[in-house]
Design a protein around this motif. Structure first.
Motif, short mmCIF file in Angstrom:
data_model
loop_
_atom_site.label_atom_id
_atom_site.label_comp_id
_atom_site.label_asym_id
_atom_site.label_seq_id
_atom_site.Cartn_x
_atom_site.Cartn_y
_atom_site.Cartn_z
N THR A 95 -4.24 3.60 1.54
CA THR A 95 -4.38 3.26 2.59
C THR A 95 -5.25 4.33 3.67
N ASP A 96 -4.87 6.08 3.60
CA ASP A 96 -5.49 6.62 4.53
C ASP A 96 -6.20 7.90 3.60
N ALA A 97 -6.40 7.79 2.39
CA ALA A 97 -7.65 8.18 1.49
C ALA A 97 -8.33 8.21 2.24
N PRO A 98 -9.21 9.36 1.76
CA PRO A 98 -10.89 8.75 1.95
C PRO A 98 -11.49 8.28 0.40
N HIS A 120 -3.77 17.74 -1.90
CA HIS A 120 -2.86 17.06 -2.30
C HIS A 120 -1.94 16.41 -2.60
N THR A 168 0.78 6.34 1.16
CA THR A 168 -0.20 6.49 1.39
C THR A 168 -0.13 8.17 1.20
N VAL A 169 -0.94 8.80 1.49
CA VAL A 169 -1.50 9.92 0.94
C VAL A 169 -0.14 11.00 0.66
N SER A 198 1.00 -1.38 0.08
CA SER A 198 0.03 0.24 -0.28
C SER A 198 0.81 1.34 -0.18
#
Length: 288
Positions: A253-256, A206, A184-185, A182
């Protein structure tokens, strides 16, 4: 300036050349027809008809006015009829647009349900590139589009969210990210990011330096990602509908979650459009 009723009465009398038959067509009295024509003649300043006890005939000015006025009057009447028909949403064609295979499949299911309620309305599908979505909506090329949300604009209406899905990053199969489970942003800052021309507030925040390809479609953007020219943020459905040996899809993983819904112009929010949006909301509420 003559009133609509005066012009309508003039044209009907020019066809019938009989006050009684004209009154019957317009559902008014013969005296009202006569009064309306006299009022119009006073406005114009010349007689439009000659009247005797036996016949009614157009004057030369009246004949010229018929020739000039009749086509425009018919066009306005036809336009009003089409507007009434569209507002009632009973017949005609509803033009819906989608951007990829998953969107087309979803809209096909919505159209099937919609046609059960409005059998007289034909649904026409159009495939649209991201850069064409806003122009097509604003220029009347289509009535409604399935698009990523938010697509906020004062002249557009957004229906309920139909789909929520995780975000993935499409990268070249040989890219270092492809070996990760994965990303992350924050990882977006480490790679050149590709995006289409549609507004995306999340990417604006972002990945503000993302390379925008105004005319690019999905396959072109995926090809660029597969060629190592950048990473492309996509929804999870792209991984299923567009598997490619040159592209790896890595979850962010941490994206809306990415949201999809129907969008249409506020000025053309007809019963057909509203009915289609209601059918879409009902369809996605049902268990898969």
């Amino acid at each position: 300036m003559p009133e609509w009723r005066e012009l309508e009465t003039f044209l009907r009398l020019a066809e019938e050349l009989h006050f009684g038959r004209t009154a019957e067509r317009l559902h008014v009295s013969t005296a009202q027809v006569s009064q309306t024509i006299r009022k119009l003649e006073r406005r114009i300043g010349v007689p439009l008809f000659t009247r005797t006890s036996r016949r009614v005939a157009l004057t030369p000015v009246g004949r010229q006015l018929v020739a000039d006025l009749a086509p425009a009057f018919s066009a306005v009447g036809a336009a009003l009829d089409r507007a009434v028909e569209a507002g009632r949403g009973i017949t005609g064609t509803l033009r819906v647009a989608f951007g990829d295979a998953a969107g087309g499949q979803l809209l096909a299911g919505v159209a099937e349900r919609f046609r059960e309620r409005e059998p007289g309305c034909r649904v026409e599908f159009r495939e649209v590139r991201p850069a064409e979505v806003l122009p097509w909506l604003r220029e009347g090329e289509v009535d409604v589009v399935l698009a990523g949300l938010p697509l906020a604009a004062p002249d557009l209406v957004t229906g309920p969210v139909l789909v929520r899905e995780p975000r993935f990053l499409a990268v070249a199969a040989g890219h270092p990210f492809a070996r990760h489970g994965s990303v992350t942003v924050a990882d977006l800052a480490r790679v050149p990011v590709l995006r289409c021309a549609l507004p995306d507030p999340w990417l604006d925040e972002h990945a503000p330096a993302a390379a925008i390809r105004p005319r690019a479609g999905l396959q072109e953007l995926l090809t660029l990602a597969g060629a190592g020219e950048g990473a492309l943020p996509v929804g999870a459905h792209i991984r299923r509908y567009y598997p490619r040996p040159d592209v790896a899809y890595v979850p962010i993983t941490d994206a809306p979650r990415l949201e999809w819904g129907l969008v249409w112009p506020a000025a053309t929010a007809t019963a057909r459009v509203r009915g289609f949006a209601e059918a879409a909301a009902e369809l996605v509420r049902e268990p898969a």
